[in-house]
Write an enzyme that holds these catalytic residues in place. Structure first.
Site, PDB file in Angstrom:
ATOM      1  N   GLU A 257       0.822  -1.216   0.000  1.00  0.00           N
ATOM      2  CA  GLU A 257       0.000   0.000   0.000  1.00  0.00           C
ATOM      3  C   GLU A 257       0.856   1.266   0.000  1.00  0.00           C
ATOM      4  O   GLU A 257       0.403   2.320  -0.429  1.00  0.00           O
ATOM      5  CB  GLU A 257      -0.934   0.028   1.228  1.00  0.00           C
ATOM      6  CG  GLU A 257      -2.182  -0.791   1.021  1.00  0.00           C
ATOM      7  CD  GLU A 257      -3.229  -0.626   2.124  1.00  0.00           C
ATOM      8  OE1 GLU A 257      -3.082   0.252   3.006  1.00  0.00           O
ATOM      9  OE2 GLU A 257      -4.197  -1.394   2.119  1.00  0.00           O
ATOM     10  N   HIS A 278       8.633 -26.709   0.036  1.00  0.00           N
ATOM     11  CA  HIS A 278       7.980 -27.835  -0.640  1.00  0.00           C
ATOM     12  C   HIS A 278       6.815 -27.369  -1.500  1.00  0.00           C
ATOM     13  O   HIS A 278       5.966 -28.157  -1.891  1.00  0.00           O
ATOM     14  CB  HIS A 278       7.514 -28.854   0.407  1.00  0.00           C
ATOM     15  CG  HIS A 278       8.654 -29.358   1.230  1.00  0.00           C
ATOM     16  ND1 HIS A 278       9.306 -30.530   0.974  1.00  0.00           N
ATOM     17  CD2 HIS A 278       9.310 -28.797   2.275  1.00  0.00           C
ATOM     18  CE1 HIS A 278      10.296 -30.691   1.835  1.00  0.00           C
ATOM     19  NE2 HIS A 278      10.314 -29.639   2.643  1.00  0.00           N
ATOM     20  N   LYS A 367     -13.120   1.194  -2.272  1.00  0.00           N
ATOM     21  CA  LYS A 367     -14.164   1.457  -1.269  1.00  0.00           C
ATOM     22  C   LYS A 367     -15.296   2.270  -1.896  1.00  0.00           C
ATOM     23  O   LYS A 367     -16.472   2.017  -1.687  1.00  0.00           O
ATOM     24  CB  LYS A 367     -13.584   2.223  -0.079  1.00  0.00           C
ATOM     25  CG  LYS A 367     -12.664   1.399   0.827  1.00  0.00           C
ATOM     26  CD  LYS A 367     -12.212   2.219   2.030  1.00  0.00           C
ATOM     27  CE  LYS A 367     -11.231   1.487   2.919  1.00  0.00           C
ATOM     28  NZ  LYS A 367     -10.731   2.254   4.033  1.00  0.00           N
TER      29      LYS A 367
HETATM   30  O1  PA5 Z   1      -3.344   1.172   5.894  1.00  0.00           O
HETATM   31  C1  PA5 Z   1      -4.414   1.696   5.614  1.00  0.00           C
HETATM   32  O2  PA5 Z   1      -4.603   2.919   5.677  1.00  0.00           O
HETATM   33  C2  PA5 Z   1      -5.606   0.839   5.206  1.00  0.00           C
HETATM   34  O3  PA5 Z   1      -5.248  -0.490   5.000  1.00  0.00           O
HETATM   35  C3  PA5 Z   1      -6.682   0.921   6.276  1.00  0.00           C
HETATM   36  O4  PA5 Z   1      -6.155   0.522   7.500  1.00  0.00           O
HETATM   37  C4  PA5 Z   1      -7.900   0.041   5.931  1.00  0.00           C
HETATM   38  O5  PA5 Z   1      -8.389   0.352   4.664  1.00  0.00           O
HETATM   39  C5  PA5 Z   1      -9.001   0.211   6.973  1.00  0.00           C
HETATM   40  O6  PA5 Z   1      -9.398   1.544   7.049  1.00  0.00           O
HETATM   41  P1  PA5 Z   1     -10.196   2.103   8.291  1.00  0.00           P
HETATM   42  O7  PA5 Z   1      -9.337   1.965   9.511  1.00  0.00           O
HETATM   43  O8  PA5 Z   1     -10.485   3.517   7.965  1.00  0.00           O
HETATM   44  O9  PA5 Z   1     -11.432   1.267   8.420  1.00  0.00           O
END
Ligand code: PA5
Length: 376
Positions: A257, A278, A367
């Site tokens: 990310e 394996h 989202k």
């Molecule tokens: O690292 C990030 O920002 C994302 O992976 C969020 O943690 C994830 O999308 C969840 O978002 P939220 O905490 O707003 O529900």
């Protein structure tokens, strides 16, 4: 102290500029946090954990991505002892998984920790509705509200508003720390404390790493950058400890990310050895040569250590660059250091390829599309 077994060419002046940039970034709050953790909040976390331990056999941890992977990684690795078991929910949209989690809690006493920085993510929102209903049915509305712990934004979002209105115990995801960098905030500390992780030791390890991890992290970030520019565009995180599966998952999220933007970034993947020798072992040894392997070398027993050495030799001979990161101890302190070390490496790596380490436009896009479809 974390050690690496390689020496990349670090451009020192550029590295200092990057560190300064991260520190003053609006989302760089994680960088100094372990050294100046708010001890008032720390005490509140311990107090809440003690209450949960006293009155619940299960804590249902509801959250997705950065809101659950980091603490799950540490809890599953250390397998601490606690009267309260952790159950995870809200990290997929599978009805089957949700029903299984509800069944598993059954008639046992439980509490909920719902974690969402935005407070609007669909997966946790749906699981929260289901578990809240169960909680109210079991304890009645008034007591149920005392068993809900909401970790979310300080000022806004649907979860924040609901928590204020119903008087849930609230913990804050700081404005200047994003999901995947939030392991050492209340996001991770509350569930870890409930699970029996010594969170003081964890923060101690991370606080030491604020000083000691800088050099190895820069070294590692520049090594990744060099390998990427030579065509090694896939990094395999390899661990020889099966309990660290979720640590690998957090790493994939952290790097994927943070770096995977604007058609750039190393693709992160992971292995657990010797199990995966394996399965994917054949590919690593002899498949396409675009991979490098990063061994997370936890202290281990003699036989396992022999396998680490054998893999290093075999894969190096197979033409795979093998990096080694040695972790000083398989305990809270070691994981505190490790979390900080990888966060720092990741932020510097993203800066080196010219992308923002702290946003996730791709995740937000999905989202949005899902919400649009559901509204239809
Ligand atoms: O690292 C990030 O920002 C994302 O992976 C969020 O943690 C994830 O999308 C969840 O978002 P939220 O905490 O707003 O529900």
């Amino acid at each position: 102290m974390i050690k690496v077994n390689f020496n990349a060419e670090v451009d020192k002046a550029q590295a200092q500029r990057i560190l300064a940039e991260i520190k003053k970034d609006a989302m760089g709050g994680w960088m100094e946090l372990p050294k100046k953790y708010d001890m008032g909040e720390f005490a509140r976390i311990k107090e809440a954990a003690a209450k949960i331990n006293e009155e619940s056999e299960y804590l249902v941890c509801i959250g997705i991505g950065g809101s659950y992977l980091g603490h799950r990684a540490v809890i599953e690795a250390l397998r601490p002892k606690s009267e309260t078991k952790i159950i995870y929910a809200g990290n997929s949209l599978s009805k089957r998984e949700l029903e299984w989690a509800l069944e598993k809690v059954g008639d046992h006493d439980f509490s909920i920790n719902v974690i969402s920085k935005s407070g609007t993510t669909l997966e946790p929102a749906i699981a929260f509705e289901a578990f809240k209903k169960k909680l109210i049915e079991k304890y009645g509305a008034e007591e149920a509200m005392t068993r809900i712990y909401a970790t979310t934004d300080a000022k806004q979002g649907a979860l924040h508003d609901e928590a204020v209105e119903n008087g849930y115990t609230r913990f804050v995801v700081p404005d200047n720390i994003g999901g995947r960098y939030s392991v050492l905030t209340a996001v991770g500390l509350l569930p870890m404390a409930v699970a029996g992780v010594d969170i003081s030791k964890l923060l101690e390890g991370a606080a030491e790493a604020v000083e000691t991890a800088v050099e190895p992290a820069l070294n590692y970030a520049y090594m990744r950058y060099t390998l990427d520019s030579k065509g090694y565009d896939t990094e395999m995180f390899a661990s020889f400890e099966p309990a660290t599966v979720y640590f690998n998952e957090w790493l994939k999220q952290l790097f994927g990310e943070s770096e995977g933007k604007e058609k750039r970034g190393i693709l992160p993947d992971s292995l657990i050895y010797s199990t995966d020798l394996h399965s994917l072992g054949q590919y690593i040894q002899d498949g396409r040569r675009n991979l490098f392997e990063t061994i997370i070398d936890y202290p281990t027993d003699d036989l396992n250590a022999k396998i680490v050495a054998a893999v290093r030799i075999a894969h190096t001979e197979g033409g795979i660059p093998v990096l080694n990161i040695s972790v000083p101890s398989f305990d809270e302190k070691g994981f505190g250091e490790l979390v900080y070390f990888f966060e720092l490496t990741c932020a510097v790596s993203a800066k080196l390829i010219g992308v923002n380490p702290f946003d996730q436009p791709g995740v937000e896009k999905y989202k949005l599309e899902l919400r649009k479809l559901l509204e239809k």
